[in-house]
Design a protein around this motif. Structure first.
Motif, PDB file in Angstrom:
ATOM      1  N   THR A 117      13.330  60.186  62.844  1.00 24.35           N
ATOM      2  CA  THR A 117      13.910  58.935  63.341  1.00 24.35           C
ATOM      3  C   THR A 117      14.343  59.089  64.797  1.00 24.35           C
ATOM      4  N   ILE A 118      15.004  60.201  65.109  1.00 28.62           N
ATOM      5  CA  ILE A 118      15.436  60.452  66.494  1.00 28.62           C
ATOM      6  C   ILE A 118      14.225  60.483  67.427  1.00 28.62           C
ATOM      7  N   ILE A 119      13.172  61.175  67.004  1.00 29.61           N
ATOM      8  CA  ILE A 119      11.948  61.281  67.815  1.00 29.61           C
ATOM      9  C   ILE A 119      11.322  59.907  68.032  1.00 29.61           C
ATOM     10  N   GLU A 120      11.276  59.098  66.961  1.00 30.43           N
ATOM     11  CA  GLU A 120      10.637  57.778  67.043  1.00 30.43           C
ATOM     12  C   GLU A 120      11.441  56.786  67.877  1.00 30.43           C
ATOM     13  N   GLU A 121      12.779  56.912  67.878  1.00 29.12           N
ATOM     14  CA  GLU A 121      13.617  55.896  68.507  1.00 29.12           C
ATOM     15  C   GLU A 121      13.966  56.175  69.965  1.00 29.12           C
ATOM     16  N   ASN A 122      13.618  57.355  70.476  1.00 28.91           N
ATOM     17  CA  ASN A 122      13.991  57.726  71.841  1.00 28.91           C
ATOM     18  C   ASN A 122      12.770  58.162  72.639  1.00 28.91           C
ATOM     19  N   PRO A 123      12.621  57.648  73.876  1.00 25.40           N
ATOM     20  CA  PRO A 123      11.449  58.021  74.668  1.00 25.40           C
ATOM     21  C   PRO A 123      11.406  59.511  74.997  1.00 25.40           C
ATOM     22  N   VAL A 124      12.582  60.110  75.205  1.00 29.35           N
ATOM     23  CA  VAL A 124      12.654  61.553  75.478  1.00 29.35           C
ATOM     24  C   VAL A 124      13.775  62.138  74.631  1.00 29.35           C
ATOM     25  N   VAL A 125      13.457  63.216  73.917  1.00 26.64           N
ATOM     26  CA  VAL A 125      14.446  63.867  73.056  1.00 26.64           C
ATOM     27  C   VAL A 125      14.462  65.362  73.355  1.00 26.64           C
ATOM     28  N   VAL A 126      15.676  65.888  73.464  1.00 24.25           N
ATOM     29  CA  VAL A 126      15.855  67.333  73.592  1.00 24.25           C
ATOM     30  C   VAL A 126      16.722  67.791  72.420  1.00 24.25           C
ATOM     31  N   PHE A 127      16.108  68.544  71.502  1.00 24.93           N
ATOM     32  CA  PHE A 127      16.878  69.215  70.456  1.00 24.93           C
ATOM     33  C   PHE A 127      17.362  70.503  71.110  1.00 24.93           C
ATOM     34  N   SER A 128      18.682  70.661  71.185  1.00 29.79           N
ATOM     35  CA  SER A 128      19.290  71.651  72.059  1.00 29.79           C
ATOM     36  C   SER A 128      20.384  72.412  71.330  1.00 29.79           C
ATOM     37  N   LYS A 129      20.865  73.485  71.970  1.00 25.94           N
ATOM     38  CA  LYS A 129      22.117  74.133  71.569  1.00 25.94           C
ATOM     39  C   LYS A 129      22.969  74.252  72.815  1.00 25.94           C
ATOM     40  N   SER A 130      24.236  73.954  72.687  1.00 28.69           N
ATOM     41  CA  SER A 130      25.100  73.804  73.857  1.00 28.69           C
ATOM     42  C   SER A 130      25.201  75.076  74.698  1.00 28.69           C
ATOM     43  N   TYR A 131      25.045  76.241  74.080  1.00 31.95           N
ATOM     44  CA  TYR A 131      25.209  77.504  74.809  1.00 31.95           C
ATOM     45  C   TYR A 131      23.885  78.070  75.338  1.00 31.95           C
ATOM     46  N   CYS A 132      22.774  77.408  75.055  1.00 31.29           N
ATOM     47  CA  CYS A 132      21.446  77.953  75.365  1.00 31.29           C
ATOM     48  C   CYS A 132      21.082  77.742  76.838  1.00 31.29           C
ATOM     49  N   PRO A 133      20.817  78.829  77.580  1.00 33.47           N
ATOM     50  CA  PRO A 133      20.484  78.678  79.007  1.00 33.47           C
ATOM     51  C   PRO A 133      19.167  77.930  79.240  1.00 33.47           C
ATOM     52  N   TYR A 134      18.210  78.073  78.325  1.00 32.44           N
ATOM     53  CA  TYR A 134      16.930  77.364  78.470  1.00 32.44           C
ATOM     54  C   TYR A 134      17.117  75.864  78.247  1.00 32.44           C
ATOM     55  N   CYS A 135      18.016  75.530  77.333  1.00 33.05           N
ATOM     56  CA  CYS A 135      18.342  74.120  77.091  1.00 33.05           C
ATOM     57  C   CYS A 135      19.005  73.525  78.337  1.00 33.05           C
ATOM     58  N   LYS A 136      19.915  74.291  78.933  1.00 26.50           N
ATOM     59  CA  LYS A 136      20.578  73.822  80.157  1.00 26.50           C
ATOM     60  C   LYS A 136      19.560  73.589  81.264  1.00 26.50           C
ATOM     61  N   ALA A 137      18.579  74.492  81.395  1.00 28.10           N
ATOM     62  CA  ALA A 137      17.538  74.345  82.422  1.00 28.10           C
ATOM     63  C   ALA A 137      16.699  73.096  82.174  1.00 28.10           C
ATOM     64  N   THR A 138      16.393  72.828  80.908  1.00 33.72           N
ATOM     65  CA  THR A 138      15.627  71.629  80.544  1.00 33.72           C
ATOM     66  C   THR A 138      16.403  70.362  80.906  1.00 33.72           C
ATOM     67  N   LYS A 139      17.683  70.316  80.510  1.00 34.83           N
ATOM     68  CA  LYS A 139      18.495  69.126  80.777  1.00 34.83           C
ATOM     69  C   LYS A 139      18.694  68.940  82.286  1.00 34.83           C
ATOM     70  N   SER A 140      18.821  70.052  82.998  1.00 41.41           N
ATOM     71  CA  SER A 140      18.962  69.990  84.453  1.00 41.41           C
ATOM     72  C   SER A 140      17.713  69.389  85.101  1.00 41.41           C
ATOM     73  N   LEU A 141      16.535  69.825  84.654  1.00 40.14           N
ATOM     74  CA  LEU A 141      15.283  69.284  85.189  1.00 40.14           C
ATOM     75  C   LEU A 141      15.165  67.792  84.883  1.00 40.14           C
ATOM     76  N   LEU A 142      15.505  67.404  83.669  1.00 35.66           N
ATOM     77  CA  LEU A 142      15.450  65.982  83.301  1.00 35.66           C
ATOM     78  C   LEU A 142      16.465  65.184  84.110  1.00 35.66           C
ATOM     79  N   ASP A 143      17.657  65.743  84.314  1.00 40.17           N
ATOM     80  CA  ASP A 143      18.677  65.068  85.136  1.00 40.17           C
ATOM     81  C   ASP A 143      18.174  64.880  86.564  1.00 40.17           C
ATOM     82  N   GLN A 144      17.586  65.930  87.136  1.00 47.06           N
ATOM     83  CA  GLN A 144      17.053  65.843  88.502  1.00 47.06           C
ATOM     84  C   GLN A 144      15.944  64.806  88.597  1.00 47.06           C
ATOM     85  N   SER A 145      15.202  64.638  87.502  1.00 44.61           N
ATOM     86  CA  SER A 145      14.106  63.660  87.476  1.00 44.61           C
ATOM     87  C   SER A 145      14.619  62.236  87.313  1.00 44.61           C
ATOM     88  N   GLY A 146      15.912  62.110  86.962  1.00 46.54           N
ATOM     89  CA  GLY A 146      16.488  60.793  86.727  1.00 46.54           C
ATOM     90  C   GLY A 146      16.123  60.208  85.375  1.00 46.54           C
TER      91      GLY A 146
END
Length: 102
Positions: free
Chosen positions: A10-39
């Motif tokens: 449902t989450i995948i279907e309802e959102n154009p971009v989804v990041v399944f993440s863990k708050s402490y994960c450095p790779y997750c932070k890098a992904t969210k940072s790239l998406l943030d920079q992309s706007g």
């Protein structure tokens, strides 16, 4: 079908971009940072901060075979993890526009 698998799909279907993440994960932070920079507008679920996080992570393994985070979807397509997203940096804005996330 498990409740976690239904929730993940449902989450995948309802959102154009989804990041399944863990708050402490450095790779997750890098992904969210790239998406943030992309706007990009994107939906994040921190699997270490929700009660059913481990069940959702297990469900994602069933859905796409990936056990690690970040587990990224754009326009319902499984992108992969952070290195997969970073590798698409040059085409990312087109992907995001196409998904309606910009």
């Amino acid at each position: 079908m498990s409740a976690a698998k239904t929730k993940a799909q449902t989450i995948i279907e309802e959102n154009p971009v989804v990041v399944f993440s863990k708050s402490y994960c450095p790779y997750c932070k890098a992904t969210k940072s790239l998406l943030d920079q992309s706007g990009a507008k994107y939906f994040t679920i921190e699997l270490d901060q929700v009660d059913d996080g481990s069940a959702i992570q297990a469900a994602l393994k069933e859905i796409n075979g990936q056990t690690s985070v970040p587990n990224i979807y754009i326009k319902q397509q499984h992108i992969g993890g952070n290195s997969d997203l970073q590798a698409r940096k040059n085409s990312l804005s087109n992907l995001l526009k196409d998904a309606g996330a910009l």
